[in-house]
Scaffold this active site. Structure first.
Site: not given
Length: 386
Positions: A109, A197
């Site tokens: 992530y 993101e």
């Protein structure tokens, strides 16, 4: 302003970041050519909406044949996808992204946001990427790194190595990650991003880093200097009333209650909503007509508020500064007559010529509750909304 995944990946590619070979389609029949152009024997098809949680909602599938891709596109194009990040109506699917299949060894992530306190861009990384990153943040916060980066200096090598350590990258992957981080920071600054993101950032079976997803938000206040990005705007992903308000230079926020609020000024809007809540009411939406509450702007605001069938009463709270309250009162009356308002209207005026404005409202043939005190006005609106 939000971007679709495929638009975010276009920006990634411009900055040298590794993304999948892909095609975007707007008609189901185009899926066949897209799969052939991409090549391979498996593809990932993704419904494009401005919301996360698509995979859990059936908006992402792995398909083995172009015919399956066509079926997926027929299923979703023109339909609304409901995820945990949308309301109950979901968001309209206008396009489908078809990508080559990536062999995934690990899911990581990586994201970046603006931290107002430190005046830095903070990169957030974790070795536990994928669909359940929220659970990682809640249950294992020690697995997440927060690295602030000075926008004037850009990302430095030592910062990339710090993040890479938390991501558990080996030496070769760290060498690949360092220029990636620098380019992501460059993208963030040059394109006026407010959020970036990549979830997941994957390590392929060949040991290489790969951006499997892309979520990008642009600072709306900076859109004027990003004309190419402004063209990526998809109004179908927004509340149509919000889009209509924006066209008329009005600020509109949709909420879940039944009291429509018309104010002039963001601070006054917050105070008005707090007061309504204090008396047990729920605001359906608020619309800020700005500092110049003219008849035309007030009329347009009424039309937008009344377009919502859930609104049972309208509370108008205007502070007359440069614009006199008597002119505002005349504008409110004219707007109500023009629009044909059939639900109760409570008006509270304060400021320049407020007494004269209240007098004009009280003498009008139109039924309006003219109340000078905000608390009393909000209380009355709550009573009428029940």
């Amino acid at each position: 302003m939000n971007l679709h995944e495929f638009q975010g990946k276009e920006l990634f590619a411009q900055y040298g970041l590794p993304v999948s070979n892909s095609k975007v389609i707007y008609e189901a029949e185009d899926a066949l050519k897209a799969c052939r152009d991409i090549g391979g024997s498996k593809w990932v098809v993704k419904a494009q909406v401005h919301a996360g949680g698509r995979g859990k909602a059936g908006g992402v599938e792995l398909v083995d044949t172009p015919e399956d891709a066509i079926s997926f596109a027929k299923k979703w194009l023109g339909k609304r996808l409901v995820t945990y990040q949308t309301d109950e109506k979901g968001q309209l699917v206008n396009s489908v992204l078809i990508e080559e299949c990536t062999d995934i060894a690990e899911e990581l992530y990586l994201s970046a946001v603006v931290d107002r306190d430190s005046q830095r861009v903070v990169f957030i990384g974790s070795s536990e990427g994928g669909v359940n990153i929220e659970e990682v943040a809640k249950n294992s916060p020690e697995k997440i790194i927060y690295e602030p980066i000075d926008p004037l200096c850009g990302a430095q090598g030592f910062q990339a190595r710090k993040i890479a350590k938390v991501l558990k990258l080996n030496n070769e992957q760290t060498k690949q990650f360092t220029p990636m981080l620098k380019n992501l920071m460059k993208l963030f600054i040059e394109k006026d991003l407010s959020l970036l993101e990549i979830n997941p950032l994957v390590i392929t079976s060949g040991g290489l880093l790969h951006c499997l997803d892309a979520k990008i938000n642009i600072d709306s206040n900076a859109i004027y200097r990003q004309p190419e990005i402004a063209e990526m705007h998809d109004p179908s992903q927004e509340d149509p009333r919000e889009s209509e308000a924006a066209k008329n230079d009005l600020s509109y926020v949709s909420l879940d209650g039944n009291i429509g609020c018309m104010v002039n000024g963001a601070g006054l809007a917050m105070g008005t909503m707090d007061t309504i809540k204090y008396f047990g009411g729920n605001h359906a939406k608020f619309l800020d007509v700005g500092g110049t509450a003219t008849q035309e702007r007030v009329s347009k605001a009424f039309k937008i508020i009344l377009d919502d069938p859930e609104v049972k009463v309208v509370l108008v709270n205007i502070f007359g500064g440069i614009v006199r309250c008597d002119l505002i009162a005349e504008g409110v009356l004219a707007a109500i007559e023009e629009v044909g308002v059939e639900i109760p209207v409570v008006v509270r005026l304060e400021g320049n010529n407020a007494d004269l404005g209240s007098e004009i409202l009280s003498k009008a043939n139109i039924k309006i509750e003219s109340i000078n005190n905000l608390g009393d006005a909000a209380k009355k609106a709550v009573e009428l909304a029940k």
